[in-house]
Design a protein around this motif. Structure first.
Motif, PDB file in Angstrom:
ATOM      1  N   ILE A  42       0.806  -1.231   0.000  1.00 48.93           N
ATOM      2  CA  ILE A  42       0.000   0.000   0.000  1.00 48.93           C
ATOM      3  C   ILE A  42       0.835   1.275   0.000  1.00 48.93           C
ATOM      4  N   GLY A  43       2.158   1.145   0.120  1.00 46.66           N
ATOM      5  CA  GLY A  43       2.997   2.340   0.202  1.00 46.66           C
ATOM      6  C   GLY A  43       2.925   3.211  -1.031  1.00 46.66           C
ATOM      7  N   GLY A  44       3.110   2.609  -2.215  1.00 48.48           N
ATOM      8  CA  GLY A  44       3.101   3.381  -3.446  1.00 48.48           C
ATOM      9  C   GLY A  44       1.741   3.980  -3.746  1.00 48.48           C
ATOM     10  N   GLY A  45       0.685   3.202  -3.543  1.00 47.06           N
ATOM     11  CA  GLY A  45      -0.666   3.707  -3.787  1.00 47.06           C
ATOM     12  C   GLY A  45      -1.050   4.830  -2.839  1.00 47.06           C
ATOM     13  N   THR A  46      -0.548   4.752  -1.601  1.00 40.01           N
ATOM     14  CA  THR A  46      -0.825   5.814  -0.635  1.00 40.01           C
ATOM     15  C   THR A  46      -0.197   7.126  -1.086  1.00 40.01           C
ATOM     16  N   GLY A  97       4.127  -7.912  -9.012  1.00 44.15           N
ATOM     17  CA  GLY A  97       3.458  -6.821  -8.305  1.00 44.15           C
ATOM     18  C   GLY A  97       3.691  -5.483  -8.984  1.00 44.15           C
ATOM     19  N   LEU A  98       4.906  -5.281  -9.463  1.00 47.75           N
ATOM     20  CA  LEU A  98       5.252  -4.035 -10.154  1.00 47.75           C
ATOM     21  C   LEU A  98       4.364  -3.829 -11.377  1.00 47.75           C
ATOM     22  N   ALA A  99       4.250  -4.857 -12.212  1.00 50.78           N
ATOM     23  CA  ALA A  99       3.452  -4.751 -13.430  1.00 50.78           C
ATOM     24  C   ALA A  99       1.983  -4.469 -13.121  1.00 50.78           C
ATOM     25  N   CYS A 128       6.658   1.572  -7.635  1.00 49.83           N
ATOM     26  CA  CYS A 128       8.021   1.591  -7.082  1.00 49.83           C
ATOM     27  C   CYS A 128       8.120   1.920  -5.598  1.00 49.83           C
ATOM     28  N   PHE A 129       7.281   2.829  -5.106  1.00 45.53           N
ATOM     29  CA  PHE A 129       7.516   3.375  -3.772  1.00 45.53           C
ATOM     30  C   PHE A 129       7.318   2.368  -2.649  1.00 45.53           C
ATOM     31  N   ILE A 144      14.990  -0.558  -7.084  1.00 43.55           N
ATOM     32  CA  ILE A 144      14.955   0.490  -8.102  1.00 43.55           C
ATOM     33  C   ILE A 144      16.318   1.137  -8.296  1.00 43.55           C
ATOM     34  N   PHE A 145      17.192   1.047  -7.286  1.00 41.38           N
ATOM     35  CA  PHE A 145      18.510   1.664  -7.378  1.00 41.38           C
ATOM     36  C   PHE A 145      19.587   0.679  -7.811  1.00 41.38           C
ATOM     37  N   ARG A 146      19.222  -0.573  -8.012  1.00 39.68           N
ATOM     38  CA  ARG A 146      20.205  -1.536  -8.490  1.00 39.68           C
ATOM     39  C   ARG A 146      20.325  -1.419 -10.007  1.00 39.68           C
TER      40      ARG A 146
END
Length: 203
Positions: A42-46, A97-99, A128-129, A144-146
């Protein structure tokens, strides 16, 4: 049940699974599994909903919390019954999940009337978040930073969705965008594809 709601619930479940895998790797307790699963799901959607100034999705619909809890419990049973986790299980669960979340986030942003570019950005944030927060809490370098392609996959899929939606059905647009993101991410994992911009000299 709308396809967006279905995408949301499935995405929550898959991202909760990725949180459980990291919790297992870090030897966390049951609360750690739930927390990592929840922030991933729920982090990115929030963040997206706060930026769009719309009601936060999981606050008004507790089905998402139930999906996270159920997925986390299933993940615990699966991990405990497996002698060894499949190789790349975290990356594959994260890619799924990303897609799902990028497509759903892009579609929801478009539904609020924002321009297509902003919708793509909101979709990327949605995907991503949550994973970034998960990895930071687990003291890991966020995926995301790799070096493998990550955000670029989100942008490609989100762009495909906003370009196709005016001409074909939303369901077909979502399916194509989902496939683009998933395939690009899996190829990036397998062949370590990256957008290298700096040239490093060997010392």
């Amino acid at each position: 049940m709308s396809y967006l709601f279905m995408f949301d619930l499935i995405g929550c479940g898959v991202f909760a699974l990725s949180g459980a895998i990291i919790a297992y790797q870090k030897k966390m307790d049951g609360i750690g599994v739930i927390v990592l699963g929840a922030v991933t799901a729920i982090g990115g959607g929030t963040v997206r909903d706060l930026l769009l100034d719309v009601p936060v999705f999981w606050v008004t619909q507790p089905s998402y919390i139930y999906a996270i809890i159920c997925s986390s419990l299933i993940a615990i049973l699966w991990i405990n019954s497996s002698k060894k986790l499949p190789e790349k299980s975290l990356e594959i669960a994260d890619a799924l999940g990303l897609a799902l979340f990028v497509v759903m986030g892009t579609a929801k942003a478009l539904g609020t009337g924002v321009p297509p570019l902003i919708a793509v950005i909101m979709g990327t944030i949605t995907g991503c978040f949550g994973g970034m927060i998960r990895d930071v809490l687990a003291n890991e370098i966020p995926l995301i930073f790799r070096k493998e392609l990550y955000a670029a996959c989100c942008i490609a899929g989100g762009s495909a969705y906003v370009l196709l939606t005016p001409y074909i059905s939303d369901t077909l647009s979502a399916s194509i965008a989902f496939t683009i993101i998933l395939l690009l991410r899996l190829m990036a994992i397998k062949w370590q594809l990256a957008l290298q911009v700096f040239t490093y000299k060997n010392k």
